[in-house]
Write an enzyme that holds these catalytic residues in place. Structure first.
Site: not given
Ligand code: ACO
Length: 384
Positions: A225, A264, A321
């Site tokens: 995450h 994802h 990210d």
């Protein structure tokens, strides 16, 4: 029930809807993201972190007077209680910064007179406090790690500016503040992601907002995450030079390793936030800082390779990210603060969801299918 008599198990709750919400739409097919109907591109172009915090907490954009009042409230709440600043200063320097942040939020509750008041008004006051103080706490963690200690926040600055001020003790550069503000805005909300969901699970027992946020921070820490941003930069450092990227990625994939910052659960296409952050990388290609240029080239090379290999064929694309590392490095932000900064940006989303869920609260309690024995014979310890 399936043919074998077992219920269908949705591992990781994949594809399961557990509630309704108008806060955020993640369109994983078309790669679109909306906060209260506003596209992330529109907000990135026209808005700022503080205004987006207001939007998420109130469900609508503020007018000028409301935004100014909101900014004043945030400014007033920015200083950390002495006990929280002390905890950050006294934390072991090698403690994980997310552990320090999680502990700091827990301790904030001890000094908040509203901590266990679950009225709407108290929850809004606590949300404003948390939005303001998480950024201060992350700045304080940075300042204490780099030796300048706890720098008291400057109420004339917003979240991004104050973070830099507390990290360095110096007035920040306006362009750096603008870039960080955009990063905060892009991370502010993302529907029922793992950390928001864990906050809701905690809140749904009719616990309190601090407990929910503490749960959420613990959940955000993991590399699947929020921890992926730091892990992605570590990978870029391990690659070392752009020309090593192909061999590194091929070896990693052959060894069944995941490439951090890709893939994802919901987006099976390019994450729109990553696309916006990538625009910044195009500027960084011309940076005077060799390290930043090198990281940028590695990131862009890795992005191209991964898309060629796994993009359309497997639905594995860059996520929010992936590109943060070169951007934050350019801003002088150390890698151990990436995930804490993610927490400081996601806090309005956490609070908004928890407050909304409480309006039609129902305990979250899924089932697990028992596949063990029954009536197992108890053997006394002396006979085992
Ligand atoms: N690199 C290589 N392969 C990947 C990656 C990746 N980053 N992500 C998924 N895959 C592969 C898996 O190995 C798996 O392959 P298999 O079917 O051959 O076993 C397949 O794609 C499905 O992956 P899962 O992990 O089962 O899918 P899930 O929906 O759980 O994945 C997740 C989502 C956890 C984010 C995953 O893509 C991942 O681990 N990515 C790397 C970590 C990361 O970047 N996390 C940040 C996500 S964004 C955020 O939380 C802010």
């Amino acid at each position: 029930m399936q043919d074998n008599g077992k219920p269908k198990i949705e591992l990781g709750l994949e594809g399961v809807y557990f509630t309704e919400s108008g806060i955020c739409k993640v369109d994983g097919v078309n790669g679109r993201l909306y906060y209260y109907g506003y596209s992330i591109e529109t907000l990135a172009e026209n808005s700022n972190f503080e205004e987006v915090c207001y939007l998420l907490l109130n469900g609508r954009l503020p007018n000028a007077a409301e935004l100014s009042g909101f900014r004043n409230s945030l400014a007033q709440e920015r200083p950390l209680p002495d006990e929280v600043a002390g905890l950050i200063e006294d934390s072991p320097k090698d403690a994980h910064p997310m552990d320090v942040l999680r502990s700091a939020v827990s301790v904030m509750a001890l000094y908040d007179p509203d901590a266990n008041d679950n009225s709407d008004a108290a929850n809004m006051r606590k949300s404003i406090r948390l939005v303001s103080r998480l950024a201060s706490a992350v700045g304080a963690i940075g300042g204490c790690r780099n030796g300048i200690g706890y720098v008291k926040p400057d109420s004339s600055m917003g979240a991004a500016g104050n973070f830099f001020y507390m990290l360095t003790g110096k007035k920040p550069d306006a362009e750096a503040v603008k870039v960080l503000d955009l990063m905060l805005l892009l991370h502010a909300e993302h529907s029922s992601n793992a950390s928001t969901f864990s906050g809701i699970v905690t809140a749904a027992t009719l616990s309190d907002l601090y407990s929910a946020v503490t749960s959420a921070i613990g959940t955000l820490k993991g590399p699947l995450h929020g921890g992926a941003d730091q892990a992605a930069l570590e990978m870029m450092h391990a690659i070392g030079r752009p020309e090593n990227t192909e061999v590194y990625i091929n070896d990693a994939l052959a060894g069944k390793k995941k490439i951090m910052g890709f893939g994802h659960r919901v987006y099976k296409t390019y994450d729109p936030r990553a696309r916006i952050i990538k625009n910044r990388l195009e500027i960084l290609q011309g940076s005077a800082n060799e390290e930043v240029r090198n990281l940028t080239s590695i990131a862009l090379a890795a992005e191209k390779l991964m898309i060629d290999k796994l993009g359309s064929s497997h639905g594995i694309w860059p996520n929010v990210d992936f590109f943060s590392g070169p951007v934050y490095t350019d801003l002088g932000i150390p890698d151990y603060l990436f995930t804490p900064l993610f927490a400081a940006s996601r806090i309005p989303g956490w609070c908004a969801h928890v407050m909304q869920y409480w309006k039609s609260n129902r305990l979250v309690r899924p089932l697990e299918y028992y596949n063990g024995e029954l009536d197992t014979q108890y053997v006394p310890i002396s006979q085992r």
